[in-house]
Enzyme design. Structure first.
Site, PDB file in Angstrom:
ATOM      1  N   GLU A 117       0.816  -1.216   0.000  1.00 16.46           N
ATOM      2  CA  GLU A 117       0.000   0.000   0.000  1.00 16.46           C
ATOM      3  C   GLU A 117       0.853   1.270   0.000  1.00 16.46           C
ATOM      4  O   GLU A 117       0.343   2.359   0.272  1.00 16.46           O
ATOM      5  CB  GLU A 117      -0.940   0.012   1.216  1.00 16.46           C
ATOM      6  CG  GLU A 117      -1.918  -1.137   1.288  1.00 16.46           C
ATOM      7  CD  GLU A 117      -2.919  -1.169   0.142  1.00 16.46           C
ATOM      8  OE1 GLU A 117      -2.936  -0.215  -0.663  1.00 16.46           O
ATOM      9  OE2 GLU A 117      -3.666  -2.157   0.047  1.00 16.46           O
ATOM     10  N   HIS A 141      -2.796   2.352   8.287  1.00 18.63           N
ATOM     11  CA  HIS A 141      -3.916   1.566   7.759  1.00 18.63           C
ATOM     12  C   HIS A 141      -4.054   0.314   8.602  1.00 18.63           C
ATOM     13  O   HIS A 141      -3.069  -0.376   8.889  1.00 18.63           O
ATOM     14  CB  HIS A 141      -3.660   1.184   6.303  1.00 18.63           C
ATOM     15  CG  HIS A 141      -4.613   0.155   5.780  1.00 18.63           C
ATOM     16  ND1 HIS A 141      -5.978   0.334   5.783  1.00 18.63           N
ATOM     17  CD2 HIS A 141      -4.406  -1.080   5.243  1.00 18.63           C
ATOM     18  CE1 HIS A 141      -6.563  -0.730   5.261  1.00 18.63           C
ATOM     19  NE2 HIS A 141      -5.626  -1.607   4.940  1.00 18.63           N
ATOM     20  N   HIS A 143      -7.215  -2.880  10.079  1.00 24.14           N
ATOM     21  CA  HIS A 143      -8.508  -3.533   9.902  1.00 24.14           C
ATOM     22  C   HIS A 143      -9.286  -3.450  11.220  1.00 24.14           C
ATOM     23  O   HIS A 143      -9.476  -4.459  11.905  1.00 24.14           O
ATOM     24  CB  HIS A 143      -8.304  -4.977   9.459  1.00 24.14           C
ATOM     25  CG  HIS A 143      -7.516  -5.103   8.193  1.00 24.14           C
ATOM     26  ND1 HIS A 143      -6.916  -6.284   7.801  1.00 24.14           N
ATOM     27  CD2 HIS A 143      -7.227  -4.198   7.218  1.00 24.14           C
ATOM     28  CE1 HIS A 143      -6.294  -6.094   6.646  1.00 24.14           C
ATOM     29  NE2 HIS A 143      -6.469  -4.828   6.284  1.00 24.14           N
ATOM     30  N   HIS A 212     -13.195  -3.504   4.471  1.00 31.13           N
ATOM     31  CA  HIS A 212     -11.746  -3.737   4.462  1.00 31.13           C
ATOM     32  C   HIS A 212     -11.057  -3.118   5.679  1.00 31.13           C
ATOM     33  O   HIS A 212     -10.420  -3.819   6.452  1.00 31.13           O
ATOM     34  CB  HIS A 212     -11.151  -3.171   3.166  1.00 31.13           C
ATOM     35  CG  HIS A 212      -9.679  -3.385   3.019  1.00 31.13           C
ATOM     36  ND1 HIS A 212      -9.066  -3.570   1.799  1.00 31.13           N
ATOM     37  CD2 HIS A 212      -8.668  -3.427   3.923  1.00 31.13           C
ATOM     38  CE1 HIS A 212      -7.762  -3.725   1.970  1.00 31.13           C
ATOM     39  NE2 HIS A 212      -7.498  -3.637   3.256  1.00 31.13           N
TER      40      HIS A 212
END
Length: 275
Positions: A117, A141, A143, A212
């Site tokens: 990413e 980032h 989850h 996501h």
């Protein structure tokens, strides 16, 4: 001389990745984290650098990041293992003078590479540099479980999602008055999702990827972790509320306005205007 593994930025990444794994936000190799550094941060540790730093070209030039060092998590790496072997799971990279690629100065041993990413991170760093006059240095980032769950049951638009999170916990409006950006579902690890995320990062420090996870931005590792943690706590409250039959009462528009005035923040107008 102090070893780079004892530097504030490596130790900070170890804590952030370990805490995120303990929260349940980063199963297996899920999640990624990048921290923008200054040359002065890495200058004392040149003896620890690779003798022949590997060069990797970027898929698109990023001249705004020219000559900028970052510490990043590696592709396919487990957050739970960063504390066990930082040099295998983290890397210090430096973007070259024209922004066309970067060298891996330290870490990412055994031919490892930065997170898949990285395009989303670097593009988001560019936008947050502009949006915050350079104050924001971290892109995270993960989850976050309850935020993901809500993307299945709430309408995925910024005003509604923001308003519900504000109502789920009083501190939310104070912590992210700019609201939460939301993308359509997109294939991860691509320039396309990176560009879409960066576009939302122009306006929001939090961006949801439905089904996501979430992207967060902030000036420090603690601030960015705390931003996501605050939103995730509200999402957990909302999940419990909806499982118990829904809201019977909530924080009103007038109360949200009063909250913003008390703490000197300007709430996202479209979220306030919903009802």
């Amino acid at each position: 001389m102090q070893n780079i593994t004892h530097s504030w930025f490596v130790q900070g990444m170890i804590k952030a990745t370990s805490d995120a794994w303990l929260k349940g936000w980063d199963e297996r190799n899920g999640g990624n984290l990048t921290l923008r550094l200054d040359e002065a941060d890495i200058a004392p540790f040149t003896d620890d650098f690779h003798q022949e730093p590997r060069y990797i070209a970027l898929s698109q030039p990023m001249p705004l990041l020219a000559n900028t060092p970052f510490i990043v998590t590696g592709s396919g790496k487990f957050f739970r293992n960063v504390q066990l072997d930082p040099a295998a799971n983290l890397g210090v990279v430096k973007v070259d003078s024209d922004g066309a690629g970067y060298h891996i100065l330290w870490g990412l041993n055994h031919e490892a590479v930065p997170t898949s990413e990285l395009p989303a991170h670097f593009l988001s760093h560019c936008e947050r540099i502009n949006a915050t006059d350079g104050k924001d240095r971290v892109i995270m980032h993960c989850h976050a479980t309850n935020l993901i769950a809500l993307t299945y049951v709430l309408e995925n638009n910024t005003p509604l999602f923001t308003r519900k999170l504000w109502e789920g916990s009083t501190e939310c409006l104070v912590v992210f008055p700019d609201g939460v950006g939301i993308l359509p579902w997109m294939v991860p690890g691509t320039d396309e999702i990176g560009q879409a995320t960066a576009q939302e990062m122009q306006k929001h420090s939090l961006v949801l990827w439905p089904f996501h996870g979430v992207f967060g931005s902030g000036p420090t590792l603690d601030e960015t972790f705390g931003l996501i943690d605050t939103a995730e706590k509200s999402a957990e409250v909302l999940v419990k509320i909806y499982s118990m039959g829904g809201m019977k009462q909530t924080i009103t528009r007038e109360e949200l306005v009063a909250l913003g005035k008390r703490f000197g923040v300007t709430p996202l107008a479209s979220a306030l205007a919903l009802y």
